[in-house]
Design an enzyme around this catalytic site. Structure first.
Site, PDB file in Angstrom:
ATOM      1  N   TRP A 100      42.586  75.188  37.432  1.00  0.00           N
ATOM      2  CA  TRP A 100      43.189  75.225  36.093  1.00  0.00           C
ATOM      3  C   TRP A 100      43.398  76.659  35.635  1.00  0.00           C
ATOM      4  O   TRP A 100      44.404  76.976  34.996  1.00  0.00           O
ATOM      5  CB  TRP A 100      42.335  74.428  35.118  1.00  0.00           C
ATOM      6  CG  TRP A 100      42.030  73.061  35.654  1.00  0.00           C
ATOM      7  CD1 TRP A 100      40.819  72.530  35.965  1.00  0.00           C
ATOM      8  CD2 TRP A 100      42.991  72.047  36.023  1.00  0.00           C
ATOM      9  NE1 TRP A 100      40.952  71.273  36.493  1.00  0.00           N
ATOM     10  CE2 TRP A 100      42.264  70.945  36.539  1.00  0.00           C
ATOM     11  CE3 TRP A 100      44.377  71.975  35.962  1.00  0.00           C
ATOM     12  CZ2 TRP A 100      42.887  69.789  36.981  1.00  0.00           C
ATOM     13  CZ3 TRP A 100      45.009  70.811  36.414  1.00  0.00           C
ATOM     14  CH2 TRP A 100      44.262  69.749  36.921  1.00  0.00           C
ATOM     15  N   ASP A 167      39.811  77.538  27.651  1.00  0.00           N
ATOM     16  CA  ASP A 167      40.142  76.148  27.976  1.00  0.00           C
ATOM     17  C   ASP A 167      38.818  75.405  28.132  1.00  0.00           C
ATOM     18  O   ASP A 167      38.089  75.608  29.098  1.00  0.00           O
ATOM     19  CB  ASP A 167      40.956  76.110  29.267  1.00  0.00           C
ATOM     20  CG  ASP A 167      41.231  74.690  29.758  1.00  0.00           C
ATOM     21  OD1 ASP A 167      40.815  73.726  29.088  1.00  0.00           O
ATOM     22  OD2 ASP A 167      41.854  74.559  30.836  1.00  0.00           O
ATOM     23  N   LYS A 191      38.505  63.943  28.318  1.00  0.00           N
ATOM     24  CA  LYS A 191      37.230  64.147  29.012  1.00  0.00           C
ATOM     25  C   LYS A 191      36.067  63.707  28.130  1.00  0.00           C
ATOM     26  O   LYS A 191      35.348  62.774  28.456  1.00  0.00           O
ATOM     27  CB  LYS A 191      37.057  65.620  29.394  1.00  0.00           C
ATOM     28  CG  LYS A 191      38.199  66.204  30.191  1.00  0.00           C
ATOM     29  CD  LYS A 191      38.336  65.591  31.572  1.00  0.00           C
ATOM     30  CE  LYS A 191      39.405  66.303  32.376  1.00  0.00           C
ATOM     31  NZ  LYS A 191      39.663  65.690  33.684  1.00  0.00           N
TER      32      LYS A 191
END
Length: 354
Positions: A100, A167, A191
């Protein structure tokens, strides 16, 4: 039978959230309408998104501290682009800890110079870089707090003289920390917070003053702040379920209680991985994530037997990412300790068989 869901995402959510969200589909607040069909401009939904924005700040300890919370579209992947579009004027720093981070770096390079201040690519991202040097004059420093694929988590964040962006898609609301050290936080809901379809952005209001270029409306933080996160039609249902989950976190002791439960689950599983000679952890011990536990068999010939054990035990989503192999147990806030106990029991049964 409800399965033990270790999927990396979309994730497990609390049973009571599922039940209340289901009722909202049938009849939202006894209105005679579904949450799926009410107007996003109606008083009923405006109250939902306002409470969700407020509660997010409250749980993070950022209420009345000059921050705003937004619920936007496009997932964290759009934030890779949006952060750079708004704030990368000359040069930004990125800590590369996995897939990511690498994707965020790729997007940022479209807008300015990117300095990779540290990377763990040399060992397939199984650790968090340490003792890296941060150059001066950065527009911001970007990091990824938790890495779902590799099972690593940043424990200590740098103190810098530039804005700090993070993030937090896979560990938001899972552990206590001083969130005021961050100028911008973003997290896909799927999540620890809700279903796929909305993204939480927490931004320091003064940061907007640093935007120097013309930014299209849909990618412009200033536009979304001025419109109270209602510039365009929000993901109504995803925001509603996120609100229900945020309420659940608050009613169950807040982030402090979430962290205690998460540590108990992680301790149980990591102890078994380290004890059981048939398994080995992937991530460096000092950087292990409580959210995503990555591990492998010491002998791949036992894979078929182990897979049969955990599947028969009602476990779902345990296979590791293709770039790591092995297994990944994602243990987000709503996963119960009992599910981890079932997994540990399967690991011990494999040991008994061999």
């Amino acid at each position: 039978m409800k399965k033990h869901n270790f999927s990396a995402g979309p994730c497990i959510l609390p049973q009571e959230v599922f039940e209340e969200a289901s009722q909202g589909i049938l009849d939202f607040q006894n209105s005679g309408l579904s949450i799926l069909e009410i107007s996003h401009r109606s008083e009923a939904f405006v109250s939902v998104i306002e409470e969700a924005r407020s509660l997010a700040l409250q749980l993070l300890g950022l209420e009345n501290k000059g921050y705003s919370a937004l619920f936007l579209h496009g997932g964290a992947s759009t934030q890779f682009l949006m952060t750079a579009y708004n704030f990368l004027n000359k040069k930004a720093g990125y800590l590369n800890t996995g897939t990511w981070s690498s994707k965020a770096i790729k997007e940022a390079k479209l807008f300015g110079e990117v300095v990779e201040v540290g990377s763990s690519k040399d060992k397939n991202f199984n650790y968090i870089p340490k003792d890296y040097k941060i150059p001066s004059g950065l527009d911001y420093l970007h990091c990824t707090s938790n890495n779902t694929i590799y099972g690593t988590q940043i424990k200590d964040f740098p103190n810098i003289d530039a804005p700090l962006f993070c993030d937090m898609s896979s560990d938001i609301f899972s552990r206590e920390m001083d969130f005021s050290k961050f100028d911008l936080i973003y997290a896909g809901a799927q999540k620890n917070m809700g279903p796929a379809g909305t993204t939480l952005v927490v931004i320091k209001n003064d940061l907007i003053k640093k935007v120097e270029r013309e930014v299209p409306s849909m990618l412009n933080y200033k536009v979304h702040l001025e419109k109270d996160s209602m510039f365009n039609t929000p993901a109504v249902y995803a925001v509603y379920v996120s609100l229900l989950t945020l309420r659940w976190i608050k009613n169950n002791g807040g982030i402090k209680a979430m962290e205690q439960n998460n540590n108990a689950k992680a301790d149980l599983l990591y102890k078994e991985i380290d004890r059981n000679p048939l398994f080995k952890g992937f991530a460096a011990p000092e950087d292990r994530s409580p959210m995503n536990v990555t591990f492998n068999l010491t002998d791949e010939s036992r894979k078929e037997a182990f897979d049969e054990l955990w599947k028969n035990a009602g476990i779902n989503g345990l296979n590791g990412h293709r770039s790591v192999g092995g297994y990944r147990a994602s243990m987000y806030n709503a996963l119960r300790l009992e599910s981890v106990e079932v997994l540990v029991s399967c690991m011990q049964k494999l040991e008994e068989q061999n």
